[in-house]
Design an enzyme around this catalytic site. Sequence first.
Site, PDB file in Angstrom:
ATOM      1  N   GLY A  28       1.108  -1.272   0.141  1.00  0.00           N
ATOM      2  CA  GLY A  28       0.068   0.008  -0.292  1.00  0.00           C
ATOM      3  C   GLY A  28       1.152   1.132   0.070  1.00  0.00           C
ATOM      4  O   GLY A  28       0.287   2.273   0.660  1.00  0.00           O
ATOM      5  N   CYS A 103       8.863   4.800  -3.779  1.00  0.00           N
ATOM      6  CA  CYS A 103      10.053   3.751  -4.482  1.00  0.00           C
ATOM      7  C   CYS A 103       8.901   2.399  -4.540  1.00  0.00           C
ATOM      8  O   CYS A 103       8.569   1.987  -4.345  1.00  0.00           O
ATOM      9  CB  CYS A 103      11.498   3.403  -3.655  1.00  0.00           C
ATOM     10  SG  CYS A 103      12.263   5.292  -3.349  1.00  0.00           S
ATOM     11  N   SER A 532      42.071 -10.162 -27.684  1.00  0.00           N
ATOM     12  CA  SER A 532      41.259  -8.914 -26.945  1.00  0.00           C
ATOM     13  C   SER A 532      39.782  -8.159 -27.316  1.00  0.00           C
ATOM     14  O   SER A 532      40.175  -7.437 -27.920  1.00  0.00           O
ATOM     15  CB  SER A 532      41.837  -7.250 -26.875  1.00  0.00           C
ATOM     16  OG  SER A 532      42.382  -7.685 -28.269  1.00  0.00           O
TER      17      SER A 532
END
Length: 624
Positions: A28, A103, A532
């Site tokens: 909530g 958030c 690489s």
Amino acid sequence: MAARIEPRTAEAGRGLLRFITCGSVDDGKSTLLGRLLYDAGMLPDDQREALERDSRRHHGDSGVLDFSLLTDGLDAERQQGITIDVAYRYFHTARRSFIVADCPGHEQYTRNMATGASTAELAVVLVDARKGVLTQTRRHTYICALLGIRQVVLAVNKMDLVGYDEDTYRAILADYRALASGFGIDAVVGLPVSALLGDNVGQRSARMPWHAGPSLLEALESAEAAAVPAAEFRLPVQWVSRPDQSFRGYAGTVCGGRVAPGDEVVVQPGGRRARIERVVTAGGDLAEAVAGQAVTLTLDRELDASRGDVIAAAAHPAPEADQFAAHVLWMGDEALLPNRSYWLKIGTRTVNARITSIKHKVDVNTQARLAAHRLELNEVGYCNVDLDHAIAFEPYAVDRVLGGFILIDRQTHATVACGMLDFALHRASNVHWQHTDVDKRARGLSKGQRPRCLWFTGLSGAGKSTVANLLERRLHAQGYHTYLLDGDNLRHGLNRDLGFTAEARVENVRRVAEVAHLMADAGLIVLVCVISPFRGERRFARELFDDGEFVEVFVDTPLEECERRDPKGLYRKARAGEISNFTGIDSPYEVPESPEVHLRTSGLRVEQMVEQLSAYLLGDAPQS
């Protein structure tokens, strides 16, 4: 339904408070925040009417207002009924102004939560009264503690669904306080609430007379505004102001202590000393500036200070170092690999950085320490960080500005991590560069050549070693001093302990690059043959050398041709699944974007490619 509080006007009070709301899914959060805005009188008439209209559309004519609709603004959130992004809201009361970050609760959005927590001074943690303290509650509290939040309001929500039972609330509060104390959070205010019905949100509820504490709004209004700033003066220089030749000022925001004209200060790193002449603002000079104020400082003498430097109290300067232990929360979609190069931004300064090792990663749900060789999205690790320059810093627990940092991907410029400095590593101050009188230039002159590094990159079987070997034979015949570093040969010795995972490939290239750098320093022309495959590691190698010393040679042979040649039978094994992490098959090769020499091998003999390289190396001929 609790009565709505009339709108208030913010007056001089306890100052701005930044806080976050966090909790498990469906606890909530959005409803609580929407109710808080409503009760604080922060909804204009048109927005309130829209809320009533949207509530009827979602819930019929029940008369219940769905306050989550005020903050779940993203379409994806409304469709799923969850909070995904961080939603920021501003509101105020007669006593205070607030900025709140709503958030997300899902574990996969931990990075979003960390973003909201990084500037917050308090967290409102929601717990469902029916479920109590959950694993997600533990995770959210850990992230809050990690980001420096030391005040929590525990909102035990949905009390209406447990009959407003006091014992249920007390048990949850006791469990949570024990949890928070373990993370160093001792300031916990408990609140039994019903966000849907408004109990103890904007005002105290008559349904829970046993609760003698404040409402949520009252708790927020009375909370401490911010962590106490560092006692000693610190100002990261943001900008050097030169409106004319008569004025030079250093602009920035004071992040600790106070400063006044006449104070002796030091510019860091480096330790150059001066005294403050003026403290300048748009409204005029100040007799003193304190933490949080944006000012421009002038000094009594000219110093070579620029953006990224720190002006600090001379009597108590900030520590300086280039190696640290730090917590890192990884926010990138691609994994963090040790020894990969990033930009690190701390305060106003940006430097090159590498995570040299991951001491352990932390399970954000249980806080267990786990062995790790990489960090994936939303994982937290305790790492050693190495910078290419010393910086002035403070531990994050002392100062968020000079102790908190972000890592930036050097290719995409995306922020891929946030970090919190813990302490400087002892070796950062115990190891010093030893000067030698005979330098690289002298060694090169004695050999009659310019030291260089030719870095051959390309797929396995592209012909790198063949071309480099023939080139070295030609250079040697002409009297040049060379050395060939072949990737396969190095794996019999220097890199014998490394496998072929992405992490091992990064370390393989780092070691080869460091050896090549030493050989160039010895005055040699060094030829390096390694696949690489990653641009980031080739860029790391390049940056070890002076301008013009590093020559990237892309031996460009199509994958189909490399497979046809397959001199070592590796492609056949990779296709059969006998070899994993094989470049070009199940591991990527990132094509060089602008190599100094691009050898397109199709239709060319080896001798022609060597001629092309010789022309570049000895005559610096332009290459397409």
